[in-house]
Design an enzyme around this catalytic site. Structure first.
Site, PDB file in Angstrom:
ATOM      1  N   ASP A   1     -18.802 -19.114   7.676  1.00  9.78           N
ATOM      2  CA  ASP A   1     -19.435 -20.433   7.561  1.00  9.78           C
ATOM      3  C   ASP A   1     -18.442 -21.553   7.892  1.00  9.78           C
ATOM      4  OD1 ASP A   1     -21.640 -22.069   7.033  1.00  9.78           O
ATOM      5  OD2 ASP A   1     -22.193 -20.930   5.255  1.00  9.78           O
TER       6      ASP A   1
ATOM      7  N   TRP B   1     -23.089 -24.210  12.439  1.00  7.58           N
ATOM      8  CA  TRP B   1     -24.259 -25.087  12.447  1.00  7.58           C
ATOM      9  C   TRP B   1     -24.452 -25.811  13.774  1.00  7.58           C
ATOM     10  CZ3 TRP B   1     -21.431 -27.906   8.026  1.00  7.58           C
ATOM     11  CH2 TRP B   1     -21.154 -26.984   6.979  1.00  7.58           C
ATOM     12  N   GLY B   2     -23.957 -25.263  14.849  1.00  4.31           N
ATOM     13  CA  GLY B   2     -24.122 -25.882  16.157  1.00  4.31           C
ATOM     14  C   GLY B   2     -23.189 -27.032  16.427  1.00  4.31           C
TER      15      GLY B   2
ATOM     16  N   ASP C   1     -28.978 -24.994   8.948  1.00  9.22           N
ATOM     17  CA  ASP C   1     -29.655 -23.922   8.223  1.00  9.22           C
ATOM     18  C   ASP C   1     -31.161 -24.029   8.389  1.00  9.22           C
ATOM     19  OD1 ASP C   1     -27.171 -23.242   7.388  1.00  9.22           O
ATOM     20  OD2 ASP C   1     -27.530 -23.570   5.253  1.00  9.22           O
TER      21      ASP C   1
END
Length: 942
Positions: free
Chosen positions: A156, A200-201, A221
């Protein structure tokens, strides 16, 4: 010049070595994820509530459910499995309470099931759940995972700021560099581990991710909803919108990741979940389920284990679909496949069903005489000469696999469309439903039939033929019904429609449905009992009869505003919009509005009510401290009602706006129109009467033109008569087989007729199977004597036929009579004792009496079968199998026969085992005594 050139070249080499980001220099495939990974992850459903036992149960369920056989292999534990690090080694420590056996033992268990285990960490200093991150420990963590036998790691992007900010909205480190360092640690771990980049791009991972990892998140998300507005969480369609733009980055070993599947979690419809599975498969995205595998519904299993769709996702060519058409609500995707086929998806983003088509040329298919179009959700193939098309529901996706073929090899092609006179129906009322079949192929189909699957209590009367012996190429046929909702129905109901037909490949089936919003005949309906035509919500799905809660469906509480609870209503989070089709049926919309108490005094919103595109009312700015506001809005004539909650301008994090007690009201009206009354049930072969009358009429009625439709295979019309002295009735002699037309006229002074007017006599066919038969008043035109005509709504009456099946009884009678007629009474072997034929004939006659009785019930028929069966058995048992006295069957009279009779001495026909002694009763007097012994003794002496 040469020295200057050499210096320049050296400078360029140094730049390549030291100034180019590390991920380019280290670019190399790890040989994993040659097709998109398939598996399961704990986060969407369970968040931090993970444990060793739960993970084992998920692994077990992945096997037992069939998911493993469908291709799923990774069982991935997301955040919150770790607690801290060992102080001396720095190794990450698994939660000893939740994972008492440790990760190595858990990995061994998962591997024993033929599956693989995945873990979660963070490239930053902490995980998103506040657990230890991997920054500064990349090598240690990678080697630890390898030692444990981990096969997949999701990394993450939280807490990348050493100051400890969760999301760090300010400057961030270079993601490519940090993830490249983690990827290098995985390469050096000594174990092949799939690397999932989850940032998350941000910083365009589709540009650098292919050189570093096996998959990279393209956006934020995902949440369990079709669309999530503008907050952090994406809805299904929002996640798709980002990933679809980066098809050039995907390929074997590296994939765009629009995040995990929400299928089965309840925040979207099954149509929307099928769209997610279709779109993710077209995008060659990882298929990582996020539901509870232990308690999946059949619908969820059917989606997640659709092997034909999975085959598109897992196609070894590894090409992500591209969007070839985008017309706003309509999008068309094409994905080349390794065998030369093309996968085609037709996406309907709109709020209404849509007909979508694309030509083979537009899809990039080669020119051909025809094409085989395989429907990957309905699981059958159709033939096409060049067009791929479908009726696609709102938020639905049709998906096909298309291959060129010659005309001779094309299967038939049949399409079905469903239409209703209105998507609304009042309880106790009827609406027409039409199913249309069109053969757009080059071959005829045969034995086409259409049937309805009705909710409990609903009835349907056919208004046309529902079966067709042949549907020729380019022919269109339709079947029509009058469907009636029960008087106590309310809310949303779906009527299933199934069409079957035969072609050269065998029997095929098409399935569809028609949704009705069932409205009360008058009074009030809560909007939470209605199905929205469309909805969006800022946080999670809208919630019926509870507050918004968090991101999951059904996680709210009782709607409460200023301490006042409401049992009914809609819980939202700004920005939200909910549209209902109310079809002009109501007068007022009434609701209390305010911010739910669950957000503890925070949030600010504005409520708006819109009708047919015009704003009818707004609340003004409402804050948590504001008083509850009551809305009462005139909605007369409004067809589309839209309820909107907007952000008050300070962000939407706590904007939990409630439509508390929201309801629609209609002015009560006197029930009027046709009335059909008759018995609830009747037996096959019997007659019954159906009464017709008028109720609540506000006009004079001088003449009536009435048409009743019925199923002639079940009932037949006998006659009709007037029950009112002021009226006469005429039966149209030119009536069709399945309908009767009556003309009724008033001849007296009382023109406004009420109550029963006509009595119709009917007969149930004697060979009708037990079923429900419906008689429908399909046409009722009233004339008031001035030339003005009024047409009443159709009305249906349903009779339950209690069919009596006499086939078994008739067959038994025939069998018994034949055996009776062939039998001969006497005392020799093969003959029957005196009087036995008379007894059997008496039983046969009693059975015939029941069979000939048209009023006999099924119970009486069963009793007659049992009685005749017993009589026939008794008759069959009475046959003389040997010469009288030859009790041991050796063909002669001997002392052995005498011994057998002596052993049975004293037995009578009252003995329960008489059948085994009966052969010793030589004189057939029902007892074994001295006379039987004397008879055998004489035969021995002879």
């Amino acid at each position: 010049m040469r020295k200057s050139l050499s210096t320049l070249i050296l400078f360029m080499i140094l730049c390549m070595l030291f100034l180019t980001p590390a991920y380019q220099a280290e670019a190399a495939s790890n040989g994993l994820a040659e097709t998109p990974p398939m598996g399961w992850n704990s986060w969407n459903k369970f968040g931090c509530n993970v444990s060793e036992n739960m993970i084992k149960e998920m692994a077990d369920a992945m096997v037992s459910s069939g998911m493993k056989d469908a291709g799923y292999q990774y069982v991935n534990i997301d955040d919150c499995w770790q607690t801290d690090r060992e102080p001396t080694t720095g190794k990450i420590v698994a939660d000893p309470v939740r994972f008492p056996s440790g990760m190595k033992a858990l990995a061994d268990y998962v591997h024993s099931k033929g599956l693989k285990l995945g873990l979660y960490t963070d490239v930053g200093f902490k995980t998103c759940g506040g657990r230890p991150g991997s920054r500064g420990y990349y090598d240690i963590d990678a080697k630890t995972y390898a030692e444990w036998g981990i096969d997949y790691v999701k990394v993450d992007w939280c807490y990348v700021d050493p100051d400890g900010k969760l999301l760090n909205y300010g400057a961030k480190p270079d993601a490519a560099t940090w993830y490249s360092e983690f990827g290098e640690a995985l390469k050096n771990s000594g174990r092949g581990i799939v690397f999932s980049i989850c940032n998350w791009g941000e910083q365009s991972p589709w540009d650098w991710g292919p050189q570093i990892g096996n998959l990279w998140r393209t956006g934020q998300d995902i949440g369990d909803a079709w669309e999530r507005g503008t907050n952090w969480y994406y809805g299904i369609i929002n996640a798709y919108d980002v990933a679809v733009n980066h098809s050039a980055s995907a390929g074997p070993g590296g994939w765009n990741d629009p995040d995990m599947l929400e299928i089965g979690n309840g925040g979207a419809t099954n149509v929307e979940y099928r769209s997610q599975f279709s779109l993710w498969s077209m995008l060659a995205a990882p298929l990582i389920a996020g539901n509870d595998l232990r308690s999946m519904s059949q619908e969820t299993k059917d989606i997640l284990m659709n092997k034909e769709v999975i085959a598109v996702n897992q196609d070894p060519l590894g090409v992500q679909a591209t969007k070839i058409i985008d017309n706003g609500d309509i999008e068309i995707l094409v994905k080349p496949l390794s065998n030369g086929d093309k996968a085609i998806a037709l996406l309907n983003r709109g709020a209404q069903s849509a007909k979508i088509s694309v030509t083979a040329a537009e899809a990039g298919l080669p020119a051909s005489e025809g094409y085989i179009v395989r429907d990957l959700w309905q699981h059958f193939s159709k033939g096409s000469t060049g067009t791929i098309k479908a009726d696609v529901p709102s938020h639905g996706t049709a998906m096909f696999r298309v291959s060129p073929a010659t005309i001779d090899n094309l299967p038939a092609s049949l399409d079905m469309t469903i239409a209703a006179s209105s998507g609304q129906i009042q309880s106790g009322k009827s609406a027409e439903l039409t199913a249309t079949l069109h053969n757009d192929g080059v071959k005829d189909v045969t034995k086409a039939a259409i049937s309805l699957q009705l909710p409990s209590g609903w009835t349907a009367a056919p208004l046309s033929s529902t079966s067709f012996e042949r549907v020729a190429a380019d022919q269109t046929v339709s079947a029509k019904w009058s469907v009636t909702a029960p008087s106590d129905a309310v809310g949303v109901k779906d009527i299933g429609v199934t069409a079957t037909y035969e072609d050269v490949d065998g029997i095929k089936q098409l399935q569809s449905s028609q949704r009705f919003n069932v409205l009360p005949p008058d009074g009030t309906i809560y909007v939470s009992d209605m199905e929205p035509q469309d909805s969006t919500n800022g946080w999670g799905p809208i919630e019926k009869d509870m507050s918004n809660g968090e991101a999951s469906k059904g996680d709210g509480k009782t709607i409460t505003i200023k301490g006042v609870p409401y049992n009914k209503g809609i819980g939202t989070n700004a920005a939200s919009s909910i549209t209902y089709n109310i079809d002009g049926k109501f007068d007022s919309f009434i609701s209390d509005v305010g911010i739910d108490d669950e957000v503890s005094g925070r949030g600010s919103v504005t409520f708006e009510v819109w009708g047919d595109g015009k704003k009818l009312w707004d609340s003004g700015l409402i804050k948590a401290a504001s008083s509850t506001i009551g809305a009462e809005v005139n909605v007369k004539g409004v067809k589309l009602l839209k309820l909107v909650v907007t952000d008050g301008g300070d962000g939407n994090a706590y904007d939990h706006g409630d439509w508390a007690g929201a309801r629609l009201t209609a002015t009560a009206q006197e029930s009027k129109g046709a009335v059909l009354e008759g018995p609830d049930q009747a037996a096959a072969g019997t007659t019954f009467d159906l009464s017709y009358g008028l109720s609540g009429m506000d006009q004079n009625v001088y003449a009536q033109d009435l048409t009743f439709r019925y199923d002639p295979s079940q009932v037949e019309f006998v006659s009709a008569e007037s029950v009112n002295s002021d009226a006469v009735v005429i039966v149209d002699k030119a009536q069709k087989q399945d309908e009767v037309r009556l003309l009724a006229a008033t001849i007296g002074s009382n023109a406004k007729l009420e109550g029963d007017l006509l009595k119709l006599h009917w007969k149930v066919k004697s060979n009708t199977a037990a079923t429900a038969s419906t008689i429908t008043l399909s046409k009722a035109v009233m004339a008031d004597g001035t030339g003005v005509e009024t047409e009443l709504d159709s009305k249906s009456y349903t009779l339950q036929i209690n069919s009596v099946d006499k086939a078994a009884l008739l067959a038994l009678i025939t069998d018994a009579q034949g055996k009776h007629d062939a039998a001969v009474e006497g005392s020799s072997a093969g003959q029957y004792p005196a009087g036995s034929k008379a007894a059997l004939q008496a039983a046969i006659d009693q059975a015939k009496a029941v069979a000939d009785n048209t009023a006999a019930t099924q119970a009486q028929v069963e009793q007659a079968i049992n009685a005749l069966t017993a009589a026939l058995q008794t008759f069959t048992d009475s046959v003389i199998t040997t010469e009288p006295g030859d009790t041991n069957g050796d063909g002669r009279y001997s002392i052995g026969d005498l011994a057998i009779i002596a052993a049975a001495y004293g037995k009578t026909s009252a003995d329960p085992n008489w059948s085994s002694y009966k052969k010793s009763d030589l004189n057939n007097d029902g007892k074994i005594d001295i006379e039987d012994l004397s008879a055998i003794a004489r035969k021995i002496l002879e």
